[in-house]
Design a protein around this motif. Structure first.
Motif, short mmCIF file in Angstrom:
data_model
loop_
_atom_site.label_atom_id
_atom_site.label_comp_id
_atom_site.label_asym_id
_atom_site.label_seq_id
_atom_site.Cartn_x
_atom_site.Cartn_y
_atom_site.Cartn_z
N TRP A 25 0.82 -1.22 -0.15
CA TRP A 25 -0.18 0.02 0.16
C TRP A 25 0.93 1.15 0.02
O TRP A 25 0.76 2.37 -0.95
N GLU A 26 2.00 1.25 0.89
CA GLU A 26 2.80 2.45 0.91
C GLU A 26 3.29 2.68 -0.35
O GLU A 26 3.66 3.84 -1.13
N ALA A 27 3.97 1.55 -1.23
CA ALA A 27 4.61 1.60 -2.62
C ALA A 27 3.59 1.90 -3.48
O ALA A 27 4.02 2.81 -4.36
N VAL A 28 2.39 1.83 -3.42
CA VAL A 28 1.38 2.22 -4.39
C VAL A 28 1.15 3.48 -4.25
O VAL A 28 1.08 4.28 -5.25
N ALA A 29 0.97 4.05 -2.97
CA ALA A 29 0.54 5.64 -2.73
C ALA A 29 1.90 6.28 -3.18
O ALA A 29 1.68 7.33 -3.91
N ASP A 30 3.06 5.72 -2.87
CA ASP A 30 4.34 6.51 -3.29
C ASP A 30 4.47 6.49 -5.09
O ASP A 30 4.92 7.60 -5.55
N GLY A 31 4.14 5.42 -5.42
CA GLY A 31 3.98 5.48 -6.93
C GLY A 31 3.19 6.28 -7.55
O GLY A 31 3.44 7.10 -8.65
N LEU A 32 1.89 6.25 -7.19
CA LEU A 32 0.86 7.21 -7.64
C LEU A 32 1.44 8.88 -7.74
O LEU A 32 1.24 9.74 -8.28
N LEU A 33 1.94 9.05 -6.47
CA LEU A 33 2.24 10.38 -6.09
C LEU A 33 3.44 10.92 -6.88
O LEU A 33 3.54 11.94 -7.57
N THR A 34 4.42 9.91 -6.92
CA THR A 34 5.65 10.31 -7.80
C THR A 34 5.25 10.63 -9.19
O THR A 34 5.82 11.45 -9.89
#
Length: 631
Positions: A25-34
């Motif tokens: 979940w953290e990686a998806v949030a980070d990927g979407l935001l980046t």
């Protein structure tokens, strides 16, 4: 298809059904935001994502990009105790300062003022995400801002308190703004009034069974989870208001008892209602229930539903090659959108990251995933308040929703608008199919044809719903509405009853007051040739014959580029009864429909069906009553 950014290795020990953990979940949030921040303006106030603009204009769309991604960042950072590994808060702080400056001659980044809904009021919607983001990150962002920026931000946000929202969930936007202002010591009579006004309206919209209408009409859809429950429950949770949390949390718990059944075995939410491009936001209420403790689900079942929904879309092309959420369902899909949809609209999916408010040691993350309800057993659940009937089958993981109560028609609009609303007007929706597009043949629809015109279903009047062990029913009536002439035929009325049992749907209709020479058509589920689905429809009484004809829907659905729909036709005039048996299944060994029901008898205002295994269903139309007995 995998996400266009790196995810951790799957953990099938902790998450045997999805493989997803908190790190995913953290990686998806980070990927979407980046990915989204690559499209920011120099001052960081706007994220101008590529795509067709909304009706509100490019500047408003850029604000939407800022606000909705800020929500994802806020859940991500608040849930990790302020850890901000990518320096996002500095960017959002800079954007807040630039966006709230007084516009100058060379200004390109100041935010549009917040006005009422009749004046292209999209900034009011985004004010709630800005306010909630500031509230969640207050210790690390708001409290470190220059006082002048704080004052300008407050002044901009207060525009939502001074103007009139749309008459629906929009009243929760100024409510959320007011909650933030009060949380940082800037409350006053205006914030108190906005909150009181929203809560009073919310009480009037509550219909029971854990469901709110989205305004004064009968619109029941995913806005229940990602808005009408989310804002008041999260507000009470953040404020530490035990009394308010108990009140709103009890309703959330009741809502989740039904909502948990509305996710398929593949993780998909129901394709039902508007704003479906928000995708995995449909799981936000499930995670919120786990975070606050107001849920009937185990932590493992909650995580399975939330992670299953997230992964469902990531695995099926919801992201572009640039890592952006597209406007659509899986990939781009115009028919799933509304006129207010813009390039950043899909980022209301950020609400799903409510899950990250559960810390790493919370049972939501540490418990082993449990099966989702549809993976454990067949379910039939009647929800009389919204007029919905849920039918879920374990063998294929398909969930179907039979709609006898949700119509999205506002009270002042009456029944005369003759447009077809595929997101509300159809009689059934599922986790494996979508409605056909306007202009194509309507799926799951009964239409009366008279004088060369074909009717649509607008306002729906529920007549009751109930369920027993392994079966259930729901009923409604409507006045057929026509285009190209007088919208109504005096006295014309259609009464509809759906009875579900296993994977079968017994659909009975009584048409009252049809002019002589009229025709009636009835359609089943829309499926495509490349799908591993069977859509069957068989006439049992009142049709030209038992076999349904396949009709093309060239614009397809959110699942398939091209679809076909089974259709029955028959004559009607005066009062007539029409009975059909429908089925949608992903099971390869489905028995043919003719083998499911042995006999149907229609006498007066009653229908009696004898099933192949000896069970009997009796439907009476006036008043509506359904009785079912097993063999």
């Amino acid at each position: 298809m995998s996400a266009p950014f790196e995810l951790p290795a799957e953990d099938r020990r902790s998450s045997p059904r999805t493989g997803y953990t908190r790190a995913h979940w953290e990686a998806v949030a980070d990927g979407l935001l980046t990915s989204a921040w690559r499209w920011s303006t120099p001052g960081c106030a706007l994220l101008d994502l590529p795509g067709r603009p909304s009706r509100s204009g490019v500047r408003s769309d850029g604000l939407e990009g800022y606000a909705r991604t800020f929500l994802a960042a806020a859940f991500r950072i608040a849930g990790s105790g302020g850890d901000d590994p990518h320096g996002l808060l500095e960017r959002y702080a800079g954007g807040l300062a630039a966006g709230t400056r007084t516009p100058g001659r060379d200004d390109t980044e100041s935010w549009p003022l917040i006005l009422g809904h009749e004046a292209q009021g999209q900034p009011m919607v985004e004010s709630a995400s800005v306010a909630l983001g500031l509230r969640l990150t207050a210790p690390w962002l708001w409290r470190r801002l220059d006082p002048g920026v704080q004052d300008r931000a407050e002044e901009w946000l207060r525009g939502s308190l001074r103007h009139t929202p749309a008459p629906n969930n929009w009243y929760l936007f100024p409510y959320t703004v007011a909650g933030f202002l009060e949380s940082v010591g800037r409350g006053d009579a205006g914030t108190a009034a906005a909150r009181q006004r929203a809560l009073e309206l919310l009480e009037g919209w509550y219909r029971g069974d854990g469901w709110y209408a989205d305004g004064d009409g009968r619109a029941f859809d995913h806005y229940n989870g990602w808005a009408l429950h989310l804002y008041p429950v999260l507000d009470a949770h953040l404020a530490g208001d035990a009394e308010a949390l108990a009140h709103h949390g009890a309703r959330l718990r009741t809502h989740l008892a039904g909502l948990a059944l509305m996710f398929g075995g593949d993780g998909a939410p129901l394709h039902f209602g508007r704003s479906l491009t928000y995708r995995f936001a449909a799981s936000a209420a499930v995670s919120l229930g786990a975070v606050t403790g107001h849920t009937p689900l185990t932590p493992g079942a909650s995580r399975r539903i939330a992670s299953g929904s997230l992964r469902h879309f990531l695995d099926r092309g919801a992201l572009t090659a640039d890592g952006l959420l597209s406007l659509g369902w899986y990939g781009p899909h115009e028919a799933s959108l509304q006129c207010y949809s813009g390039p950043a609209s899909p980022y209301w999916a950020s609400k799903a990251f409510t899950a990250l408010l559960a810390p790493a040691d919370h049972a939501f993350w540490t418990a082993t995933e449990d099966p989702a309800p549809v993976e454990e057993s067949d379910h039939v659940l009647a929800l009389p308040a919204p007029g919905l009937l849920v039918q879920a089958t374990r063998s294929d993981g398909v969930v179907r929703l039979h709609n006898h109560g949700s119509d999205h028609v506002r009270p002042h609009e009456g029944e005369s608008a003759a447009d077809d609303d595929p997101h509300y007007g159809r009689q059934a929706y599922s986790t494996r199919t979508g409605p056909t597009a306007p202009g194509n043949v309507a799926d799951n629809h009964l239409s009366v044809e008279t004088g060369g015109r074909r009717s649509v279903r607008r306002r729906i009047h529920p007549l009751g719903a109930g369920h027993g062990d392994g079966w259930g029913w729901a009923a409604s009536w409507h006045r057929p509405v026509f285009a190209g002439g007088p919208p109504m035929v005096p006295g014309l009325r259609v009464e509809s009853v759906t009875v579900v049992r296993g994977r079968h749907e017994l659909r009975a209709h009584r048409v009252v007051g049809a002019p002589k020479g009229s025709r009636v058509t009835h359609t089943g589920w829309a499926t495509g040739p490349e799908e591993s689905l069977t859509s069957a429809l068989r006439g049992l009484h009142g049709w030209d014959g038992p076999e349904a004809d396949p009709v093309r829907a060239p614009q397809g659905t959110a699942w398939t580029r091209w679809a076909q729909v089974p259709r029955l036709t028959g004559a009607c005039g005066g009062t007539s009864v029409h009975v059909a048996l429908a089925c949608l299944t992903a099971d390869a060994d489905t028995a043919p429909l003719p083998e499911a029901v042995d006999e149907v008898r229609v006498t007066g205002g009653a229908v009696e069906a004898v099933w192949a295994d000896g069970a009997r269903t009796r439907i009476t139309f006036e008043p509506v009553e359904v009785r079912h007995t097993e063999r």
